[in-house]
Design a protein around this motif. Structure first.
Motif, short mmCIF file in Angstrom:
data_model
loop_
_atom_site.label_atom_id
_atom_site.label_comp_id
_atom_site.label_asym_id
_atom_site.label_seq_id
_atom_site.Cartn_x
_atom_site.Cartn_y
_atom_site.Cartn_z
N GLY A 196 0.81 -1.23 0.00
CA GLY A 196 0.00 0.00 0.00
C GLY A 196 0.83 1.27 0.00
O GLY A 196 2.05 1.25 -0.22
N LYS A 197 0.16 2.38 0.30
CA LYS A 197 0.82 3.70 0.21
C LYS A 197 2.00 3.86 1.16
O LYS A 197 3.03 4.44 0.82
N ILE A 198 1.85 3.34 2.40
CA ILE A 198 2.95 3.52 3.35
C ILE A 198 4.15 2.65 2.95
O ILE A 198 5.30 3.06 3.07
N ALA A 199 3.87 1.46 2.40
CA ALA A 199 4.95 0.59 1.92
C ALA A 199 5.68 1.26 0.76
O ALA A 199 6.91 1.20 0.65
N GLN A 200 4.91 1.93 -0.11
CA GLN A 200 5.52 2.64 -1.25
C GLN A 200 6.45 3.74 -0.74
O GLN A 200 7.58 3.89 -1.22
N ASP A 201 5.97 4.50 0.24
CA ASP A 201 6.79 5.59 0.78
C ASP A 201 8.02 5.06 1.51
O ASP A 201 9.12 5.60 1.39
N PHE A 202 7.83 4.00 2.28
CA PHE A 202 8.94 3.43 3.04
C PHE A 202 10.04 2.93 2.11
O PHE A 202 11.22 3.21 2.32
N THR A 203 9.65 2.22 1.05
CA THR A 203 10.67 1.68 0.14
C THR A 203 11.39 2.81 -0.60
O THR A 203 12.58 2.73 -0.88
N ILE A 255 6.65 -4.76 7.90
CA ILE A 255 5.23 -5.10 7.78
C ILE A 255 4.39 -3.84 7.67
O ILE A 255 4.40 -2.99 8.57
N ALA A 256 3.68 -3.71 6.54
CA ALA A 256 2.90 -2.50 6.26
C ALA A 256 1.48 -2.84 5.85
O ALA A 256 0.90 -2.20 4.98
N THR A 257 0.91 -3.89 6.47
CA THR A 257 -0.47 -4.27 6.19
C THR A 257 -1.38 -3.54 7.19
O THR A 257 -0.89 -2.93 8.14
N PRO A 258 -2.72 -3.60 7.01
CA PRO A 258 -3.60 -2.93 8.00
C PRO A 258 -3.41 -3.49 9.42
O PRO A 258 -2.98 -4.64 9.60
N HIS A 259 -3.75 -2.67 10.42
CA HIS A 259 -3.54 -3.02 11.84
C HIS A 259 -3.99 -4.42 12.21
O HIS A 259 -3.32 -5.12 12.96
#
Length: 353
Positions: free
Chosen positions: A14-21, A75-79
């Protein structure tokens, strides 16, 4: 065998994984070697954007967790999936950097911490705020000058555009877990992560029984037993309006304002009584790599590189958790979030584990 570079696998696309990478590209201590998703298609799409080969894109989280050449899984999946995905990684002896909020509740968090310690694996909550230059400076250079801290306050919110993750009980939706975690953390940081004695919360829930707005006051234990050294933490979180999203910490000898967005701030205003300052002194912190800031989904996401670099450095040094923000503190904050939810009447269908 630990190489000089941490080989990172990513769970979630998702979006946070995109930003993190994207931010991870600026971390010389790390290299992305794998992505995992629930489908080969979305894993490959994400992997392509990172320049990964077909064999580095896994069609399931299980297959990624089993891969042998990975040192750390982010890990960047929903809570609501954090608990099972962390378990999956630990079962396969992988170190984990898990997005906030760490889990749905403190019981899950405590369970994960025990497993990580038992298996001697590195485990850290990706609470990026704690690691960015502005906060490192605040903790080291400003808070000690404010004397006893009396009050910390933060507001955080936005008009929810209808993002499913924010309102779906099955995904651990709600303002407390999504953004309240930042506000509680801000207050906790101001009081050196001392325990919370009392919590009073008032909130609004929607038809799904999910919190979309709340106001809370917390009483933090003092440095000593006297009541005078206790202090107040206050915050307002909402999906229904656009508050200023700044933070304030008031001490006996002055105050500091953490400019918006307080959770990834690049500016402090400090006013100390002692030198007769009439107006606050402003301190600015540079953003890293400001040429590609428009490529991020969320504001100031380039600052994610600081938590990533810190996690990698800890792993390379053989450490098993963060020394800036410990696992015990992560669990303690989950307990506060539990209490906030309980007072407002929010529970999740899948939090029995």
């Amino acid at each position: 065998e630990q190489s000089a570079v941490v080989r990172v696998g990513i769970i979630g696309t998702g979006k946070i994984a995109q930003d993190f990478t994207r931010a991870l590209k600026d971390v010389s201590e790390a290299t992305i070697v794998a992505v995992g998703s629930r489908s080969k298609e979305s894993a490959t799409r994400f992997g392509d954007s990172l320049g990964l080969s077909e064999s580095q894109c896994f069609p399931s989280y299980e297959e990624l967790a089993k891969a042998s050449d990975i040192d750390l899984i982010y890990i960047a999946t929903p809570h609501s999936f954090h608990y099972e995905h962390c378990r999956l990684c630990f079962d396969n002896n992988k170190n984990v950097l898990c997005e906030k909020a760490l889990t749905l509740n403190a019981k899950q968090a405590q369970n994960l911490v025990e497993i990580a310690r038992e298996k001697n694996l590195f485990f850290m909550e990706a609470l990026w705020t704690r690691y960015i230059p502005c906060y490192q400076y605040l903790v080291r250079n400003i808070l000690p000058k404010l004397g006893k801290i009396r009050m910390a306050r933060a507001t955080f919110g936005f008009n929810d555009p209808g993002v499913q993750r924010l309102s779906d009980p099955k995904l651990g939706g709600g303002a407390i877990l999504d953004i309240g975690v930042y506000a509680v953390n801000f207050c906790s940081l101001a009081f050196s992560d001392r325990p919370v004695k009392t919590i009073q919360a008032i909130g609004a829930v929607d038809d799904n029984h999910i919190d979309n707005e709340l106001c809370a006051t917390m009483l933090f234990e003092g440095e000593d037993e006297t009541e005078k050294s206790q202090g107040f933490g206050q915050f307002y979180c909402t999906f229904n309006s656009d508050p200023p999203c700044d933070g304030l910490i008031v001490g006996e000898k002055g105050y500091v304002k953490v400019h918006a967005p307080f959770w990834c701030s690049t500016k402090l205003s400090v006013k100390l009584n002692e030198n007769g300052q009439r107006s606050p002194q402003e301190i600015d912190f540079a953003m890293p790599n400001s040429d590609n800031l428009d490529k991020y989904n969320f504001k100031n996401s380039a600052l994610l590189q600081y938590e990533a670099r810190y996690a990698c450095q800890q792993i390379l040094q053989g450490k098993k958790e963060s020394e800036i923000f410990s696992l015990d503190n992560s669990v303690r904050i989950m307990k506060v979030l539990d209490e906030l939810r309980s007072q407002i009447g929010v529970s999740y269908p899948n939090e029995s584990t």
